[in-house]
Design a protein around this motif. Structure first.
Motif, mmCIF file in Angstrom:
data_model
loop_
_atom_site.group_PDB
_atom_site.id
_atom_site.type_symbol
_atom_site.label_atom_id
_atom_site.label_comp_id
_atom_site.label_asym_id
_atom_site.label_seq_id
_atom_site.Cartn_x
_atom_site.Cartn_y
_atom_site.Cartn_z
ATOM 1 N N ALA A 89 40.310 97.664 41.279
ATOM 2 C CA ALA A 89 41.322 96.652 41.607
ATOM 3 C C ALA A 89 42.674 97.303 41.899
ATOM 4 C CB ALA A 89 41.459 95.656 40.452
ATOM 5 N N GLN A 92 42.555 98.999 45.290
ATOM 6 C CA GLN A 92 42.566 97.965 46.327
ATOM 7 C C GLN A 92 43.976 97.387 46.478
ATOM 8 O OE1 GLN A 92 40.631 97.112 48.597
ATOM 9 N NE2 GLN A 92 38.480 97.032 48.015
ATOM 10 N N ALA A 93 44.684 97.217 45.347
ATOM 11 C CA ALA A 93 46.058 96.706 45.404
ATOM 12 C C ALA A 93 46.961 97.674 46.161
ATOM 13 C CB ALA A 93 46.595 96.481 43.992
ATOM 14 N N TRP A 161 44.693 91.423 44.461
ATOM 15 C CA TRP A 161 44.265 92.658 43.807
ATOM 16 C C TRP A 161 45.311 93.176 42.837
ATOM 17 C CZ3 TRP A 161 39.459 93.615 43.470
ATOM 18 C CH2 TRP A 161 38.580 93.329 44.510
ATOM 19 N N SER A 165 44.443 93.687 39.071
ATOM 20 C CA SER A 165 44.571 94.955 38.346
ATOM 21 C C SER A 165 45.247 94.744 36.992
ATOM 22 C CB SER A 165 45.353 95.976 39.181
ATOM 23 O OG SER A 165 46.717 95.642 39.269
#
Length: 303
Positions: A89, A92-93, A161, A165
């Motif tokens: 996550a 991806q963020a 994301w 996270s």
């Protein structure tokens, strides 16, 4: 140099090293490295190195741990639902925003944990805690909309994301408490990274994913794995043993500051005044909660 000062400096270095990790990840993804491959390599290589350290320092304890259900089962749960999901996550963020923004959004975690504790204990938050919650929500709103209701200043996926996270980081913190208390953090984290790295690699077939290799790419890999994971984590533990977990977590809040600065200097990212205002609100929320815990711990030690 006093033990307190030395420990504080070590934790500050660890927090800055974590900042290097995020920027290194952003650089790699901007040069074609997929999130799946990066997650696999980071977990797998870091896990191998950390377990090698544990095997060298505590060979008997490691053998005992891998044969114990009280270690293996909770560590697998922590690896999948805490470590792997959080790493994925977070990367991806970064991929959908930048290292600085992703790191600051992840620092919503203490507020989420506070809310969970209040719900679990069926208690109302204190005035300071309410203030921290309001600041965190306001900071996220300002960062995501730049103060304009109905519009997003970052992509919906970036916000999703980023907040994801924070949620998975809360799981990362809460799930392994018991097993870390019994078996130690280095052994638990190292094992979880190795399990997560192997599992995620098999699921995503990471060996089929390609990556270019040159001096800058290799340096970035070293930044995210060597500096931002293995080095940062081991020296953070060293610092925490000197100054305590509460103060250690407070000083580690330098990570988002370092991440934002490095994102601007290395990646050339542009932040607006509203971005910095939102980041400041979230960091103030974290500091309020950390300082409250620090004061409470000091009172307990005096009594």
């Amino acid at each position: 140099m006093s033990k307190e000062l030395k420990g504080s400096l070590v934790v500050l270095i660890a927090g800055s090293a974590w900042g290097i990790s995020g920027v290194s990840g952003q650089y790699l993804m901007s040069h074609g490295v997929s999130v799946n491959l990066l997650t696999s390599l980071r977990l797998l290589i870091s896990g191998i190195i950390l377990i090698a350290i544990v095997a060298f320092q505590q060979p008997k304890e490691l053998k005992k741990a891998v044969r114990s259900k009280s270690f293996v089962l909770p560590t697998i749960m922590f690896s999948i639902f805490g470590l792997v999901m959080n790493q994925y996550a977070y990367l991806q963020a970064i991929n959908h925003t930048n290292a600085g923004t992703a790191t600051v959004l992840q620092y919503m975690t203490p507020v989420l944990i506070l809310a969970l504790v209040c719900l679990k204990n069926r208690t109302l938050p204190t005035t300071v805690e309410v203030g921290a919650i309001i600041l965190a929500i306001a900071g996220t709103f300002i960062m995501s909309t730049h103060g304009k209701i109905g519009s997003l200043a970052i992509t919906p996926l970036g916000l999703f994301w980023g907040l994801g996270s924070a949620v998975t980081y809360a799981a990362y913190i809460l799930i392994p408490v018991k097993v870390i208390r019994e078996w130690g953090s280095l052994m638990t984290i190292g094992s979880a990274m190795l399990i997560g790295g192997v599992t995620f690699s098999l699921v995503t077939r990471a060996w089929t994913l390609s990556t270019s290799l040159d001096a800058k790419i290799l340096l970035a890999y070293f930044g995210i794995i060597g500096v931002g994971t293995v080095f940062a984590y081991t020296i953070f533990l060293m610092g925490v043993t000197m100054i305590g977990a509460v103060k250690g977590s407070l000083l580690a809040s330098i990570e988002p500051v370092a991440s934002v600065i490095l994102t601007v200097l290395i990646m050339g990212a542009h932040f607006y005044l509203s971005d910095f205002l939102g980041m400041l609100c979230i960091l103030m929320a974290v500091l309020l909660i950390s300082l409250k815990d620090l004061v409470a711990t000091s009172k307990m030690s005096k009594n």
